[in-house]
Enzyme design. Structure first.
Site, PDB file in Angstrom:
ATOM      1  N   MET A  32       0.837  -1.206   0.000  1.00 31.62           N
ATOM      2  CA  MET A  32       0.000   0.000   0.000  1.00 31.62           C
ATOM      3  C   MET A  32       0.873   1.258   0.000  1.00 31.62           C
ATOM      4  O   MET A  32       1.049   1.911   1.018  1.00 31.62           O
ATOM      5  CB  MET A  32      -0.942  -0.029   1.207  1.00 31.62           C
ATOM      6  CG  MET A  32      -1.799  -1.286   1.274  1.00 31.62           C
ATOM      7  SD  MET A  32      -3.014  -1.280   2.618  1.00 31.62           S
ATOM      8  CE  MET A  32      -1.935  -1.366   4.057  1.00 31.62           C
ATOM      9  N   ASP A  33       1.384   1.594  -1.173  1.00 27.55           N
ATOM     10  CA  ASP A  33       2.353   2.685  -1.291  1.00 27.55           C
ATOM     11  C   ASP A  33       1.696   3.945  -1.857  1.00 27.55           C
ATOM     12  O   ASP A  33       0.808   3.868  -2.705  1.00 27.55           O
ATOM     13  CB  ASP A  33       3.496   2.243  -2.207  1.00 27.55           C
ATOM     14  CG  ASP A  33       4.681   3.184  -2.145  1.00 27.55           C
ATOM     15  OD1 ASP A  33       4.814   3.913  -1.149  1.00 27.55           O
ATOM     16  OD2 ASP A  33       5.477   3.195  -3.106  1.00 27.55           O
ATOM     17  N   GLY A  34       2.139   5.108  -1.375  1.00 21.00           N
ATOM     18  CA  GLY A  34       1.703   6.380  -1.939  1.00 21.00           C
ATOM     19  C   GLY A  34       0.767   7.195  -1.073  1.00 21.00           C
ATOM     20  O   GLY A  34       0.264   8.233  -1.502  1.00 21.00           O
ATOM     21  N   THR A 205       1.184  -0.171  -5.536  1.00 26.12           N
ATOM     22  CA  THR A 205       0.698   1.090  -6.084  1.00 26.12           C
ATOM     23  C   THR A 205       1.807   2.137  -6.152  1.00 26.12           C
ATOM     24  O   THR A 205       2.925   1.901  -5.705  1.00 26.12           O
ATOM     25  CB  THR A 205      -0.460   1.623  -5.223  1.00 26.12           C
ATOM     26  OG1 THR A 205      -0.053   1.631  -3.844  1.00 26.12           O
ATOM     27  CG2 THR A 205      -1.690   0.749  -5.365  1.00 26.12           C
ATOM     28  N   SER A 206       1.489   3.287  -6.722  1.00 26.15           N
ATOM     29  CA  SER A 206       2.329   4.487  -6.839  1.00 26.15           C
ATOM     30  C   SER A 206       3.453   4.353  -7.866  1.00 26.15           C
ATOM     31  O   SER A 206       4.390   5.142  -7.870  1.00 26.15           O
ATOM     32  CB  SER A 206       2.903   4.930  -5.488  1.00 26.15           C
ATOM     33  OG  SER A 206       4.009   4.149  -5.102  1.00 26.15           O
TER      34      SER A 206
END
Length: 257
Positions: A32-34, A205-206
Site C-alpha cells: 500500500m504505497d503512496g 501502487t504508486s
C-alpha cells in the site's frame, strides 16, 4: 445518485462474471504505497493520506470477498517505517489502534463480510495500546472464515527469515538430536506467513516496481503488478486488471508445460 450506484454495482457484477470464467487467485497481497504523496499533492494534514488509504483497503477487501479471493495480505507498517518523523509514526500508530478497536465491534465491516484478521511481524516493537488492539482484534474475528486478512505490521521479510532460522536452530538444539540439520520445511513452518499460501498476485501502487522487503521468501512464483495509482486511488478496475494478468500468466504457464 442511487441510480448511478445501481448501475456501477451492475457493471461490477458483470465484470465478476467475466473474470470468474478463468482461475481466481486464492491469495492477493498489497503493498500500500503512496499515502504520503497522495496527501502532499492535495495539501492535506499529516495522516490524512493514511486515513484515505484505510478506506481503499476496505474497498479492496470487499471486492476480493465478492470475487472469491480467500486470502488477502496488506503491508501496513514496515520495521523501517519507525525511522520516519516521530509525528508521522505516532499519527499512523494512533490510526491503526483506532481502526483495529473499531473492527472488534459486531457490526464492523470485517464481521459483516466474515473477515478473519491475523497479524504478521515483530509485534513486540509496537506500543502496548496497538499491540493490545491487535490481539483483541485477532480474538474477536477468530470465528470468521470467508476471507483471511493478514496485516503485516512491524514487518520486513528479512526479519521474518532470520527469526525463522533462529527458531529452527533453537528447537533443534533443544531436542539434542544427533542430526541438527536445518531443512526447508523447518524454516517455512516457523515463518510469520505460514498461515497463508504463497501469494498468487502482489499488487504495488504508486508506480514503484520494488518489493521493499515484503514477502521475499513467498513471492518466487507470484505475478507482480504495478500501477501508477497511489494507494488511496486504487479501484475495482486495478484489481480486475491484476486478476486478468494473473489469468494470462497461468495460461502461458500451462502452454509451456
Amino acid at each position: 445518485m442511487e441510480f448511478l450506484y445501481k448501475v456501477v454495482r451492475f457493471l461490477i457484477k458483470c465484470m465478476f462474471c467475466v473474470v470468474s470464467v478463468g482461475p481466481i487467485p486464492s491469495h492477493i497481497a498489497f503493498i500500500m504505497d503512496g499515502n504520503r504523496r497522495f496527501a502532499k499533492q492535495r495539501n492535506m494534514k499529516v495522516g490524512a493520506g493514511h486515513e484515505a488509504g484505510y478506506f481503499a483497503l476496505m474497498s479492496m477487501l470487499i471486492h476480493c470477498s465478492e470475487l472469491g479471493v480467500k486470502y488477502v495480505t496488506a503491508y501496513a507498517f514496515s520495521i523501517d517505517n519507525f525511522k520516519r518523523r516521530t509525528e508521522e509514526v505516532e499519527c499512523l500508530v494512533d490510526l491503526m489502534t483506532e481502526k483495529f478497536e473499531s473492527w472488534c465491534r459486531e457490526d464492523s465491516i470485517v464481521n459483516m463480510f466474515g473477515i478473519r484478521v491475523h497479524f504478521s511481524g515483530n509485534l513486540q516493537l509496537l506500543s502496548e495500546p496497538l499491540r493490545d488492539a491487535a490481539k483483541k482484534l485477532t480474538a474477536a474475528t477468530v470465528g470468521n472464515s470467508r476471507v483471511f486478512l493478514t496485516l503485516c505490521v512491524a514487518y520486513t521479510s528479512t526479519n521474518e527469515i532470520v527469526r525463522a532460522v533462529e527458531k529452527s536452530c533453537e528447537e533443534k538444539w533443544a531436542e539434542d538430536q544427533e542430526s541438527s540439520v536445518i531443512n526447508l520445511s523447518d524454516i517455512e513452518k516457523r515463518m510469520y506467513m505460514v498461515i497463508a499460501p504463497d501469494p498468487d498476485i502482489i499488487i504495488r501502487t504508486s508506480g514503484e516496481n520494488r518489493l521493499s522487503n515484503f514477502l521475499l521468501w513467498q513471492s518466487a512464483g507470484s505475478c507482480l503488478v504495478s500501477t501508477s495509482a497511489m494507494w488511496p486511488e486504487i479501484s475495482f478496475w486495478h484489481l480486475i486488471w491484476a486478476v486478468l494478468n494473473f489469468q494470462r500468466y497461468q495460461s502461458l504457464l500451462k502452454k509451456k508445460l
